[in-house]
Design a protein around this motif. Sequence first.
Motif, PDB file in Angstrom:
ATOM      1  N   UNK A 113       0.826  -1.208   0.000  1.00 51.77           N
ATOM      2  CA  UNK A 113       0.000   0.000   0.000  1.00 51.77           C
ATOM      3  C   UNK A 113       0.861   1.260   0.000  1.00 51.77           C
ATOM      4  N   UNK A 114       1.939   1.216   0.756  1.00 50.36           N
ATOM      5  CA  UNK A 114       2.854   2.365   0.796  1.00 50.36           C
ATOM      6  C   UNK A 114       3.498   2.600  -0.579  1.00 50.36           C
ATOM      7  N   UNK A 115       3.852   1.482  -1.250  1.00 47.12           N
ATOM      8  CA  UNK A 115       4.449   1.608  -2.592  1.00 47.12           C
ATOM      9  C   UNK A 115       3.438   2.197  -3.587  1.00 47.12           C
ATOM     10  N   UNK A 116       2.192   1.715  -3.500  1.00 50.54           N
ATOM     11  CA  UNK A 116       1.154   2.252  -4.373  1.00 50.54           C
ATOM     12  C   UNK A 116       0.908   3.726  -4.102  1.00 50.54           C
ATOM     13  N   UNK A 117       0.876   4.063  -2.800  1.00 52.58           N
ATOM     14  CA  UNK A 117       0.669   5.463  -2.423  1.00 52.58           C
ATOM     15  C   UNK A 117       1.821   6.318  -2.937  1.00 52.58           C
ATOM     16  N   UNK A 118       3.043   5.795  -2.818  1.00 54.39           N
ATOM     17  CA  UNK A 118       4.198   6.554  -3.275  1.00 54.39           C
ATOM     18  C   UNK A 118       4.150   6.742  -4.803  1.00 54.39           C
ATOM     19  N   UNK A 119       3.736   5.656  -5.509  1.00 58.05           N
ATOM     20  CA  UNK A 119       3.634   5.758  -6.979  1.00 58.05           C
ATOM     21  C   UNK A 119       2.574   6.781  -7.363  1.00 58.05           C
ATOM     22  N   UNK A 120       1.456   6.767  -6.596  1.00 58.11           N
ATOM     23  CA  UNK A 120       0.396   7.747  -6.871  1.00 58.11           C
ATOM     24  C   UNK A 120       0.887   9.167  -6.619  1.00 58.11           C
ATOM     25  N   UNK A 121       1.629   9.335  -5.542  1.00 55.21           N
ATOM     26  CA  UNK A 121       2.184  10.662  -5.223  1.00 55.21           C
ATOM     27  C   UNK A 121       3.137  11.138  -6.319  1.00 55.21           C
ATOM     28  N   UNK A 122       3.987  10.209  -6.802  1.00 53.34           N
ATOM     29  CA  UNK A 122       4.919  10.566  -7.883  1.00 53.34           C
ATOM     30  C   UNK A 122       4.162  10.950  -9.153  1.00 53.34           C
ATOM     31  N   UNK A 123       3.101  10.158  -9.414  1.00 55.49           N
ATOM     32  CA  UNK A 123       2.299  10.448 -10.608  1.00 55.49           C
ATOM     33  C   UNK A 123       1.617  11.806 -10.503  1.00 55.49           C
ATOM     34  N   UNK A 124       1.074  12.090  -9.296  1.00 58.13           N
ATOM     35  CA  UNK A 124       0.423  13.380  -9.090  1.00 58.13           C
ATOM     36  C   UNK A 124       1.426  14.520  -9.194  1.00 58.13           C
ATOM     37  N   UNK A 125       2.617  14.265  -8.654  1.00 54.85           N
ATOM     38  CA  UNK A 125       3.657  15.296  -8.708  1.00 54.85           C
ATOM     39  C   UNK A 125       4.030  15.601 -10.164  1.00 54.85           C
ATOM     40  N   UNK A 126       4.148  14.533 -10.956  1.00 54.81           N
ATOM     41  CA  UNK A 126       4.466  14.724 -12.380  1.00 54.81           C
ATOM     42  C   UNK A 126       3.314  15.417 -13.111  1.00 54.81           C
ATOM     43  N   UNK A 127       2.079  15.018 -12.766  1.00 59.59           N
ATOM     44  CA  UNK A 127       0.911  15.629 -13.399  1.00 59.59           C
ATOM     45  C   UNK A 127       0.850  17.123 -13.081  1.00 59.59           C
ATOM     46  N   UNK A 128       1.136  17.442 -11.834  1.00 56.58           N
ATOM     47  CA  UNK A 128       1.134  18.856 -11.434  1.00 56.58           C
ATOM     48  C   UNK A 128       2.192  19.630 -12.207  1.00 56.58           C
ATOM     49  N   UNK A 129       3.356  18.985 -12.385  1.00 60.33           N
ATOM     50  CA  UNK A 129       4.435  19.640 -13.121  1.00 60.33           C
ATOM     51  C   UNK A 129       4.053  19.834 -14.588  1.00 60.33           C
ATOM     52  N   UNK A 130       3.431  18.769 -15.157  1.00 62.06           N
ATOM     53  CA  UNK A 130       2.996  18.860 -16.563  1.00 62.06           C
ATOM     54  C   UNK A 130       1.947  19.954 -16.730  1.00 62.06           C
ATOM     55  N   UNK A 131       1.002  19.994 -15.783  1.00 63.18           N
ATOM     56  CA  UNK A 131      -0.056  21.007 -15.882  1.00 63.18           C
ATOM     57  C   UNK A 131       0.519  22.409 -15.704  1.00 63.18           C
ATOM     58  N   UNK A 132       1.486  22.494 -14.841  1.00 62.51           N
ATOM     59  CA  UNK A 132       2.118  23.804 -14.633  1.00 62.51           C
ATOM     60  C   UNK A 132       2.810  24.255 -15.915  1.00 62.51           C
ATOM     61  N   UNK A 133       3.542  23.320 -16.551  1.00 63.17           N
ATOM     62  CA  UNK A 133       4.211  23.662 -17.803  1.00 63.17           C
ATOM     63  C   UNK A 133       3.189  23.997 -18.888  1.00 63.17           C
ATOM     64  N   UNK A 134       2.082  23.196 -18.901  1.00 65.99           N
ATOM     65  CA  UNK A 134       1.044  23.443 -19.904  1.00 65.99           C
ATOM     66  C   UNK A 134       0.402  24.804 -19.693  1.00 65.99           C
ATOM     67  N   UNK A 135       0.185  25.166 -18.432  1.00 68.84           N
ATOM     68  CA  UNK A 135      -0.414  26.456 -18.132  1.00 68.84           C
ATOM     69  C   UNK A 135       0.509  27.597 -18.561  1.00 68.84           C
ATOM     70  N   UNK A 136       1.803  27.397 -18.311  1.00 68.57           N
ATOM     71  CA  UNK A 136       2.765  28.426 -18.730  1.00 68.57           C
ATOM     72  C   UNK A 136       2.819  28.528 -20.244  1.00 68.57           C
ATOM     73  N   UNK A 137       2.796  27.355 -20.912  1.00 65.52           N
ATOM     74  CA  UNK A 137       2.822  27.343 -22.379  1.00 65.52           C
ATOM     75  C   UNK A 137       1.550  27.973 -22.935  1.00 65.52           C
ATOM     76  N   UNK A 138       0.401  27.638 -22.316  1.00 66.41           N
ATOM     77  CA  UNK A 138      -0.871  28.195 -22.769  1.00 66.41           C
ATOM     78  C   UNK A 138      -0.890  29.703 -22.600  1.00 66.41           C
ATOM     79  N   UNK A 139      -0.355  30.157 -21.467  1.00 63.72           N
ATOM     80  CA  UNK A 139      -0.298  31.596 -21.231  1.00 63.72           C
ATOM     81  C   UNK A 139       0.575  32.285 -22.276  1.00 63.72           C
ATOM     82  N   UNK A 140       1.714  31.617 -22.607  1.00 62.82           N
ATOM     83  CA  UNK A 140       2.605  32.176 -23.628  1.00 62.82           C
ATOM     84  C   UNK A 140       1.926  32.206 -24.986  1.00 62.82           C
TER      85      UNK A 140
END
Length: 528
Positions: A123-150
């Motif tokens: 469960x801890x491994x799954x939670x950690x994988x989910x956290x990593x995925x969310x962290x990457x998603x947040x980073x992707x969305x942040x980049x997308x938002x910056x790109x969209x703004x540009x």
Amino acid sequence: MVLIVDDRPENILPLKKILELHKFAVDTAESGEEALKKILKTNYSVIILDVQMPGMDGFEVATAITGFSRSKDTSIIFLSAVNTEKKFITKGYTSGGVDYLTKPVDPDILVLKVKTLHRLYEQQQELRATQDSLRKEIEVRKQAQEELSSRMQELRLVLASLPQMAFTVTTDGTIEYVNEHWFNYSINSKAFPLTHDDDLDTCQEWPSYLEKGIEFTREMRLKEIATGDYRHHLLRITPIKQQDALVRWVGTFTDIHAQKLAAETLEEQVATRTKELLLKNTELETTNHELQQFTWVVSHDLKEPLRKIQLLHDLIKERYLNGNPEAISYLDRSIRSSARLSKLIDDLLAYSQLARPAMFKPTDLKALLDEILVDFEDTINKKSAVITIDTLPVIDTIPGRIRQVFQNLISNALKFTRTNVAPIITIRAELVAEKELDSERCENGNFCRIVVSDNGIGFDEKFLDRIFVIFQRLNNRTSYEGTGIGLAIAKKNIDRHSGLISARSKIDEGTQFILILPTQQLGEPATN
């Protein structure tokens, strides 16, 4: 995977067997040092660690393990048969253990604890994988938002530079941005331009396109604030999507007032010209009809005195010129000229009547040719001609028109013969796929290729374009009689059938006339 650490193999073996019976993958180590080396290379969910070992004891190993980042989710269970006092148990927990069991150990209890800790590890491994995925998603969305703004900034710069009125609309239909040209037709950035009353329905259509997410294009009239005049504009609103998701709309109003006025003027001119052409066409049809009647009357009136001239010449020759060969020679010339004139009148009359309407109907070409050969029977016998006709199909034609074609071709083959060489004429046909002279043969083709071959004098193919033109002759009148109209009539008749006619020839080697005709006619005869 579960790691068992114990310096005595006899203690490791039963624990390993018990855990393997419950489907656990098990690894072992017989010293603390060996255990630490394996932990650096392999991830373990549970470590069962003996306390009393030579060298590094269990507490030291556990303390070292807790310093490894890759084993921070690994649970440690201490086993001890000697150190059962409270202080040792407390030391086990403080050194990183999650449980402390004393020997002898109840196998069922141990298995339950291992299962629980293994499940917790997963469960801890799954939670950690989910956290990593969310962290990457947040980073992707942040980049997308910056790109969209540009990109949005770039889009606004582009829209600002356009000569048209340009604007953007949010997904809910709210005007988001307008360029400076907008204010020539609207009082503010949120108000839609003033629209002509007759074009208000166009504005009411837009919400349905907004809901469907498809491009909206309409012509409409906008009121210019400075002049109060309505000008024609082309409205185009295009959806902008990102990863198949609608993010906004981009719209433009293009001033087409000048083009619209020009188009309306052109339409009026076209309508006026069409009426004039219809009137001229009616007049032309009337004139053409009158001309046909005039041609027939003139031809008839010309032929009547010609017949009398020929008759009188024959009477004079028979009754009054016996014994005067010179006078007979002059009179024969006059008689031949009269005959040529009569033939020319007949051909001109036939050519003028080609424009008359006629209907297509199924025609047996073999039967039609048999009838034509009867008309040429005297000439065929006189010249000992040999005519071979292969099997010919039944196709849609205007029988009278197609008869003229074959009459002219056979007449020419019998006329333009070489000296002391009997005419040999061959007529064959085959179905082809395309309306082309060299099309491949096809049993189910929609076109019929007919070839009329002879062994006559032939002609130079550089004159091919001339032979189908009215009054064009390749031979002098003294050698071969004719008016130069026959092949022109044939060409016009083949055109009426939406077909092709051409020829292949060499001097003194004969001629092939090639006809391509549709087997079935779908419409009215072509006009020429």
